[in-house]
Design a protein around this motif. Structure first.
Motif, PDB file in Angstrom:
ATOM      1  N   LYS A  64       0.831  -1.200   0.000  1.00 55.31           N
ATOM      2  CA  LYS A  64       0.000   0.000   0.000  1.00 55.31           C
ATOM      3  C   LYS A  64       0.867   1.251   0.000  1.00 55.31           C
ATOM      4  O   LYS A  64       1.915   1.302   0.634  1.00 55.31           O
ATOM      5  CB  LYS A  64      -0.937   0.017   1.208  1.00 55.31           C
ATOM      6  N   LEU A  65       0.417   2.251  -0.754  1.00 56.76           N
ATOM      7  CA  LEU A  65       1.014   3.586  -0.759  1.00 56.76           C
ATOM      8  C   LEU A  65       0.084   4.463   0.060  1.00 56.76           C
ATOM      9  O   LEU A  65      -1.121   4.511  -0.198  1.00 56.76           O
ATOM     10  CB  LEU A  65       1.121   4.108  -2.190  1.00 56.76           C
ATOM     11  N   ARG A  73      -4.678  10.944  10.883  1.00 56.72           N
ATOM     12  CA  ARG A  73      -5.448  10.248   9.857  1.00 56.72           C
ATOM     13  C   ARG A  73      -4.506   9.798   8.743  1.00 56.72           C
ATOM     14  O   ARG A  73      -3.565  10.492   8.386  1.00 56.72           O
ATOM     15  CB  ARG A  73      -6.518  11.165   9.272  1.00 56.72           C
ATOM     16  N   THR A  74      -4.766   8.628   8.204  1.00 57.88           N
ATOM     17  CA  THR A  74      -3.962   8.084   7.108  1.00 57.88           C
ATOM     18  C   THR A  74      -4.845   7.895   5.886  1.00 57.88           C
ATOM     19  O   THR A  74      -5.966   7.392   5.999  1.00 57.88           O
ATOM     20  CB  THR A  74      -3.338   6.740   7.505  1.00 57.88           C
ATOM     21  N   GLN A  75      -4.341   8.293   4.739  1.00 55.08           N
ATOM     22  CA  GLN A  75      -5.062   8.089   3.486  1.00 55.08           C
ATOM     23  C   GLN A  75      -4.301   7.085   2.633  1.00 55.08           C
ATOM     24  O   GLN A  75      -3.133   7.295   2.300  1.00 55.08           O
ATOM     25  CB  GLN A  75      -5.194   9.402   2.721  1.00 55.08           C
ATOM     26  N   ILE A  76      -4.950   5.969   2.328  1.00 58.36           N
ATOM     27  CA  ILE A  76      -4.354   5.006   1.399  1.00 58.36           C
ATOM     28  C   ILE A  76      -4.564   5.527  -0.011  1.00 58.36           C
ATOM     29  O   ILE A  76      -5.691   5.704  -0.464  1.00 58.36           O
ATOM     30  CB  ILE A  76      -4.976   3.611   1.565  1.00 58.36           C
ATOM     31  N   LEU A  77      -3.475   5.797  -0.700  1.00 60.29           N
ATOM     32  CA  LEU A  77      -3.530   6.401  -2.022  1.00 60.29           C
ATOM     33  C   LEU A  77      -3.595   5.372  -3.144  1.00 60.29           C
ATOM     34  O   LEU A  77      -4.204   5.602  -4.179  1.00 60.29           O
ATOM     35  CB  LEU A  77      -2.296   7.294  -2.235  1.00 60.29           C
ATOM     36  N   ARG A  78      -2.940   4.244  -2.926  1.00 61.14           N
ATOM     37  CA  ARG A  78      -2.872   3.240  -3.999  1.00 61.14           C
ATOM     38  C   ARG A  78      -2.500   1.891  -3.406  1.00 61.14           C
ATOM     39  O   ARG A  78      -1.778   1.820  -2.414  1.00 61.14           O
ATOM     40  CB  ARG A  78      -1.837   3.660  -5.055  1.00 61.14           C
ATOM     41  N   LEU A  79      -3.000   0.831  -4.004  1.00 59.31           N
ATOM     42  CA  LEU A  79      -2.617  -0.528  -3.640  1.00 59.31           C
ATOM     43  C   LEU A  79      -1.933  -1.164  -4.838  1.00 59.31           C
ATOM     44  O   LEU A  79      -2.489  -1.173  -5.944  1.00 59.31           O
ATOM     45  CB  LEU A  79      -3.842  -1.349  -3.230  1.00 59.31           C
ATOM     46  N   ALA A 188     -11.678   2.363   5.483  1.00 54.58           N
ATOM     47  CA  ALA A 188     -11.993   3.772   5.713  1.00 54.58           C
ATOM     48  C   ALA A 188     -10.894   4.668   5.174  1.00 54.58           C
ATOM     49  O   ALA A 188     -11.160   5.683   4.515  1.00 54.58           O
ATOM     50  CB  ALA A 188     -12.195   4.017   7.210  1.00 54.58           C
ATOM     51  N   ASN A 189      -9.635   4.294   5.435  1.00 59.67           N
ATOM     52  CA  ASN A 189      -8.503   5.095   4.962  1.00 59.67           C
ATOM     53  C   ASN A 189      -8.415   5.116   3.440  1.00 59.67           C
ATOM     54  O   ASN A 189      -7.938   6.075   2.848  1.00 59.67           O
ATOM     55  CB  ASN A 189      -7.197   4.553   5.542  1.00 59.67           C
ATOM     56  N   MET A 190      -8.867   4.066   2.831  1.00 58.05           N
ATOM     57  CA  MET A 190      -8.855   3.992   1.375  1.00 58.05           C
ATOM     58  C   MET A 190      -9.982   4.817   0.771  1.00 58.05           C
ATOM     59  O   MET A 190      -9.866   5.323  -0.355  1.00 58.05           O
ATOM     60  CB  MET A 190      -8.986   2.522   0.948  1.00 58.05           C
ATOM     61  N   SER A 191     -11.079   4.986   1.523  1.00 57.90           N
ATOM     62  CA  SER A 191     -12.289   5.622   1.000  1.00 57.90           C
ATOM     63  C   SER A 191     -12.497   7.036   1.523  1.00 57.90           C
ATOM     64  O   SER A 191     -13.544   7.637   1.272  1.00 57.90           O
ATOM     65  CB  SER A 191     -13.519   4.764   1.360  1.00 57.90           C
TER      66      SER A 191
END
Length: 233
Positions: A64-65, A73-79, A188-191
């Motif tokens: 994961k990026l 808070r963490t935001q998953i930008l890309r898998l 949640a972090n991905m969305s």
């Protein structure tokens, strides 16, 4: 552990766009400088603000990026999935990393020094075009992602994330269960939503008979309706 003797099979079969852009001498340079490293689940591969040095190629597992934001808070930008490249954008931009990567599960990553890549690019136009195309495509995907995260409602964002996981990693043998097991927090972090909103929306999808949830296992029951929700937001 994938041994170096398997290198040409891996590259030749799965990374043909890059591999076939190289001459025999250039292929030899890459094989002489290519290394493998195993990462445990949640182990960081590189961190935000580090100086980029390597091109990474995911050979096995999931990566994961992500980027840390306000309030922890963490935001998953890309898998990333096998076999995809990462870690090179910051090097080409001559800047430090603005995000981090970590193994989402036990993973094997190939590592090639960017200095080697840059030297090959200077002498091989086809290789240069490969990276231009690859970076341009990701830029387009990032633009679309920004629109989704900022303009879609919660239901649309979560539906899109579930479909992205299906498109990226596929299904188990039942052709319905996602081949990746994510925590509610990761979803949640991905969305771009809170964990409580992710849990509530997942529950609504279950009640609407769109999905089935068993712990971290998610089975897609009505993909067509999920795609409709994703499009309409």
């Amino acid at each position: 552990m994938i041994r170096k003797s398997a290198f040409e099979r891996i590259i030749g079969d799965d990374l043909s766009d890059l591999w076939y852009a190289l001459t025999q001498d250039e292929k030899r340079i890459i094989t002489d400088n290519f290394q493998y490293k195993e990462y445990k689940k949640n182990e960081v591969i590189y961190s935000e603000d580090e100086v980029p040095k390597n091109l990474y190629i995911l050979l096995n597992g999931k990566v994961k990026l992500y980027k840390s934001g306000l309030g922890d808070r963490t935001q998953i930008l890309r898998l990333y999935r096998p076999v995809q490249y990462f870690g090179h954008r910051a090097y080409f931009a001559r800047e430090r990393y603005v995000s981090s990567t970590a193994a989402f599960e036990s993973s094997v990553v190939g590592i090639l020094p960017m200095e080697i890549v840059e030297k090959l690019i200077h002498q091989n136009n086809e290789l240069a075009m490969f990276f231009i195309h690859e970076l341009s495509r990701r830029l387009g995907n990032s633009d679309s992602k920004i629109i989704s995260l900022t303009q879609k409602h919660i239901r649309g964002r979560l539906a899109e994330s579930l479909l992205l996981l299906a498109d990226n990693y596929g299904y188990e043998h039942d052709d319905a269960t996602l081949k990746i097991y994510m925590s509610r927090e990761d979803l949640a972090n991905m969305s771009n939503m809170t964990t409580s909103n992710a849990i509530r929306t997942l529950t609504n999808f279950v009640n609407e008979k769109l999905i089935l949830v068993d712990g971290r296992r998610i089975k897609i029951i009505n993909e067509d309706m999920l795609r409709k929700i994703s499009i309409t937001g």
